[in-house]
Design a protein around this motif. Structure first.
Motif, PDB file in Angstrom:
ATOM      1  N   ILE A 150       0.864  -1.185   0.000  1.00 21.68           N
ATOM      2  CA  ILE A 150       0.000   0.000   0.000  1.00 21.68           C
ATOM      3  C   ILE A 150       0.897   1.230   0.000  1.00 21.68           C
ATOM      4  CG2 ILE A 150      -1.799   1.284   1.198  1.00 21.68           C
ATOM      5  CD1 ILE A 150      -2.693  -1.341   2.476  1.00 21.68           C
ATOM      6  N   VAL A 151       0.823   2.020  -1.068  1.00 18.36           N
ATOM      7  CA  VAL A 151       1.629   3.238  -1.192  1.00 18.36           C
ATOM      8  C   VAL A 151       0.714   4.428  -0.906  1.00 18.36           C
ATOM      9  CG1 VAL A 151       3.101   4.614  -2.692  1.00 18.36           C
ATOM     10  CG2 VAL A 151       3.067   2.114  -2.924  1.00 18.36           C
ATOM     11  N   GLY A 152       0.918   5.036   0.264  1.00 17.69           N
ATOM     12  CA  GLY A 152       0.045   6.094   0.744  1.00 17.69           C
ATOM     13  C   GLY A 152      -0.771   5.569   1.906  1.00 17.69           C
ATOM     14  N   TYR A 153      -0.169   5.554   3.086  1.00 19.03           N
ATOM     15  CA  TYR A 153      -0.822   4.934   4.237  1.00 19.03           C
ATOM     16  C   TYR A 153      -1.389   6.003   5.162  1.00 19.03           C
ATOM     17  CZ  TYR A 153      -1.831   1.222   7.570  1.00 19.03           C
ATOM     18  OH  TYR A 153      -2.483   0.326   8.398  1.00 19.03           O
ATOM     19  N   GLY A 154      -2.384   6.737   4.632  1.00 19.51           N
ATOM     20  CA  GLY A 154      -3.165   7.634   5.469  1.00 19.51           C
ATOM     21  C   GLY A 154      -4.414   6.911   5.928  1.00 19.51           C
ATOM     22  N   SER A 155      -5.488   7.659   6.126  1.00 24.85           N
ATOM     23  CA  SER A 155      -6.715   7.031   6.624  1.00 24.85           C
ATOM     24  C   SER A 155      -7.310   6.075   5.596  1.00 24.85           C
ATOM     25  CB  SER A 155      -7.738   8.099   7.019  1.00 24.85           C
ATOM     26  OG  SER A 155      -8.113   8.906   5.914  1.00 24.85           O
ATOM     27  N   ILE A 156      -7.209   6.414   4.306  1.00 25.74           N
ATOM     28  CA  ILE A 156      -7.732   5.504   3.280  1.00 25.74           C
ATOM     29  C   ILE A 156      -6.858   4.264   3.183  1.00 25.74           C
ATOM     30  CG2 ILE A 156      -8.110   5.222   0.802  1.00 25.74           C
ATOM     31  CD1 ILE A 156      -9.111   8.094   0.709  1.00 25.74           C
ATOM     32  N   GLY A 157      -5.544   4.446   3.201  1.00 24.13           N
ATOM     33  CA  GLY A 157      -4.658   3.291   3.172  1.00 24.13           C
ATOM     34  C   GLY A 157      -4.900   2.343   4.329  1.00 24.13           C
ATOM     35  N   ALA A 158      -5.110   2.908   5.515  1.00 22.75           N
ATOM     36  CA  ALA A 158      -5.395   2.069   6.686  1.00 22.75           C
ATOM     37  C   ALA A 158      -6.732   1.351   6.529  1.00 22.75           C
ATOM     38  CB  ALA A 158      -5.385   2.919   7.953  1.00 22.75           C
ATOM     39  N   ALA A 176       4.567   5.392   3.279  1.00 17.33           N
ATOM     40  CA  ALA A 176       3.999   6.735   3.379  1.00 17.33           C
ATOM     41  C   ALA A 176       5.132   7.747   3.397  1.00 17.33           C
ATOM     42  CB  ALA A 176       3.136   6.883   4.633  1.00 17.33           C
ATOM     43  N   ARG A 177       4.759   9.000   3.265  1.00 12.26           N
ATOM     44  CA  ARG A 177       5.751  10.075   3.297  1.00 12.26           C
ATOM     45  C   ARG A 177       6.484  10.102   4.626  1.00 12.26           C
ATOM     46  NH1 ARG A 177       3.225  15.906   2.947  1.00 12.26           N
ATOM     47  NH2 ARG A 177       2.363  15.099   4.894  1.00 12.26           N
ATOM     48  N   VAL A 187       5.493   1.464   8.995  1.00  9.64           N
ATOM     49  CA  VAL A 187       5.183   2.178   7.763  1.00  9.64           C
ATOM     50  C   VAL A 187       6.512   2.662   7.203  1.00  9.64           C
ATOM     51  CG1 VAL A 187       3.952   4.110   6.708  1.00  9.64           C
ATOM     52  CG2 VAL A 187       2.923   2.877   8.637  1.00  9.64           C
ATOM     53  N   HIS A 188       6.863   2.171   6.043  1.00  9.17           N
ATOM     54  CA  HIS A 188       8.165   2.473   5.448  1.00  9.17           C
ATOM     55  C   HIS A 188       8.154   3.829   4.756  1.00  9.17           C
ATOM     56  CE1 HIS A 188       9.740  -1.713   5.820  1.00  9.17           C
ATOM     57  NE2 HIS A 188       8.450  -2.011   5.752  1.00  9.17           N
ATOM     58  N   PRO A 189       9.303   4.469   4.657  1.00 10.36           N
ATOM     59  CA  PRO A 189       9.389   5.712   3.890  1.00 10.36           C
ATOM     60  C   PRO A 189       9.356   5.425   2.388  1.00 10.36           C
ATOM     61  CG  PRO A 189      11.554   5.093   4.669  1.00 10.36           C
ATOM     62  CD  PRO A 189      10.587   4.111   5.288  1.00 10.36           C
ATOM     63  N   VAL A 190       9.006   6.449   1.614  1.00 11.82           N
ATOM     64  CA  VAL A 190       8.937   6.301   0.155  1.00 11.82           C
ATOM     65  C   VAL A 190      10.283   5.879  -0.414  1.00 11.82           C
ATOM     66  CG1 VAL A 190       8.470   7.549  -1.993  1.00 11.82           C
ATOM     67  CG2 VAL A 190       7.036   7.951   0.011  1.00 11.82           C
ATOM     68  N   THR A 191      11.361   6.273   0.243  1.00 11.56           N
ATOM     69  CA  THR A 191      12.697   5.918  -0.254  1.00 11.56           C
ATOM     70  C   THR A 191      12.955   4.414  -0.234  1.00 11.56           C
ATOM     71  OG1 THR A 191      13.537   6.394   1.977  1.00 11.56           O
ATOM     72  CG2 THR A 191      13.757   8.138   0.313  1.00 11.56           C
ATOM     73  N   ASP A 192      12.124   3.649   0.486  1.00 15.21           N
ATOM     74  CA  ASP A 192      12.284   2.196   0.523  1.00 15.21           C
ATOM     75  C   ASP A 192      11.608   1.496  -0.656  1.00 15.21           C
ATOM     76  OD1 ASP A 192      13.696   2.417   2.838  1.00 15.21           O
ATOM     77  OD2 ASP A 192      12.173   1.536   4.147  1.00 15.21           O
ATOM     78  N   LEU A 193      10.877   2.239  -1.485  1.00 18.97           N
ATOM     79  CA  LEU A 193      10.113   1.605  -2.562  1.00 18.97           C
ATOM     80  C   LEU A 193      10.969   0.736  -3.491  1.00 18.97           C
ATOM     81  CD1 LEU A 193       7.473   4.307  -3.568  1.00 18.97           C
ATOM     82  CD2 LEU A 193       7.016   1.970  -2.780  1.00 18.97           C
ATOM     83  N   PRO A 194      12.152   1.172  -3.919  1.00 11.08           N
ATOM     84  CA  PRO A 194      12.923   0.316  -4.830  1.00 11.08           C
ATOM     85  C   PRO A 194      13.183  -1.081  -4.280  1.00 11.08           C
ATOM     86  CG  PRO A 194      13.833   2.530  -4.807  1.00 11.08           C
ATOM     87  CD  PRO A 194      12.807   2.491  -3.720  1.00 11.08           C
TER      88      PRO A 194
END
Length: 320
Positions: A150-158, A176-177, A187-194
């Motif tokens: 899940i990329v973007g773990y705000g209220s909708i992501g949760a 998430a950011r 919740v991982h930072p976006v920099t972990d995506l690769p």
């Protein structure tokens, strides 16, 4: 524009639905209903609280803003307010822009799960077979035992993760950011995506559209996804580079289920309509029977806070 002969000294709020249908509202305010009609219900110069019409388009939503010199609050009924940000410069200093965080969680999360299941089990293919009167039994992947990112773990992501829990996924990974730890895990930072993308069978986008997320899903992002993976977008169309996605779909390496597109609305003849492995819905994550009761509850709460000069919820920007 209709003339305003009320003579009321109370602050005026414009609402996109009749105030009597919303429920108990604070008596300190006066109310008018405007849902995008050509004529305004009162003089917009008196409006201090503007609840934006829902799904009426950007031009309609911003039309009264230049005529509202006393405005103090713009309340969107959308989770994303990227369309409104350019209009902030013309608003009175101190005006607060509030989004609808929480309002669309249930509906959008339901659609995200629907898109995942429909794409994995090839429901569109079975519908086409039904239309042709053909009995096609085929082996299709299940959501069970899949890894979901899940990329973007705000209220909708949760809320999406809440609905994934009963489906026996191998694991759910959150990005998430702002990295943090939740009761369900990190919740991982976006920099972990690769490092995370190559292990994901399903990638769900639920991030807001910001300068940082525009084009986030580019050719490099897609190239990191594993062969046969499914991309689901319930965020905003420009989060994804459409041309890069079309290239991956055309090769058959990836699949996609998209509730939002770039451009949007998707014009007739656009290659996304017929791209192999693509399922497209017309930005319907929010509009469902879940919308109205939650929109009314949000407006009641925000108006009560405004009338009592209490902090508003979901303030995403304040005009300097």
């Amino acid at each position: 524009m209709s003339a305003d002969h009320s003579g009321s000294a109370r602050p005026l709020a414009w609402l996109p639905m009749p105030p009597e249908e919303i429920g108990e509202l604070p008596g300190q305010l006066e109310y008018a209903c405007w849902n995008g009609e050509a004529e305004f219900p009162t003089d917009p110069a008196r409006c201090v609280f503007y609840a934006v019409p829902y799904l009426k388009g950007h031009e309609v939503s911003v039309r009264p803003l230049p005529l509202m010199p006393r405005l103090k609050v713009v309340q969107s009924l959308m989770a994303g307010v990227d369309d409104f940000l350019p209009a902030l410069a013309s608003l009175p200093p101190g005006t607060r822009l509030c989004n609808a965080r929480g309002l669309h969680d249930a509906s959008t999360a339901e659609l995200a799960l629907t898109l995942v299941l429909a794409a994995l089990r090839d429901i569109p293919g079975f519908v086409r077979a039904q239309d042709a009167g053909e009995w096609r039994q085929e082996f299709r992947p299940a959501l069970a035992d899949k890894s979901v990112l899940i990329v973007g773990y705000g209220s909708i992501g949760a809320a999406i993760e809440d609905r994934l829990v009963p489906f026996e996924c191998a694991r759910v990974v959150r990005v998430a950011r702002s990295p943090r730890t939740t009761a369900r895990g990190p919740v991982h930072p976006v920099t972990d995506l690769p490092e995370l993308l190559p292990d994901a069978d399903v990638v769900i986008l639920s991030t807001p559209l910001t300068p940082q997320t525009r084009g986030l899903v580019d050719a490099a992002f897609l190239a990191r996804m594993k062969d046969g993976a499914l991309l689901v977008n319930v965020a905003r169309g420009p989060v994804v580079d459409t041309e890069a996605l079309l290239a991956e779909l055309g090769s058959g390496r990836l699949r996609a289920a998209l509730d939002v597109t770039d451009p949007e609305p998707l014009p007739p003849g656009h290659p996304l309509w017929t791209a192999p492995g693509a399922l497209v819905t017309p930005h319907v994550g929010g509009p469902s029977s879940a919308f109205t009761p939650r929109a009314k509850a949000l407006l009641r709460d925000q108006l009560a806070r405004f009338a009592l000069d209490e902090p508003l919820r979901n303030v995403v920007a304040t005009v300097d």
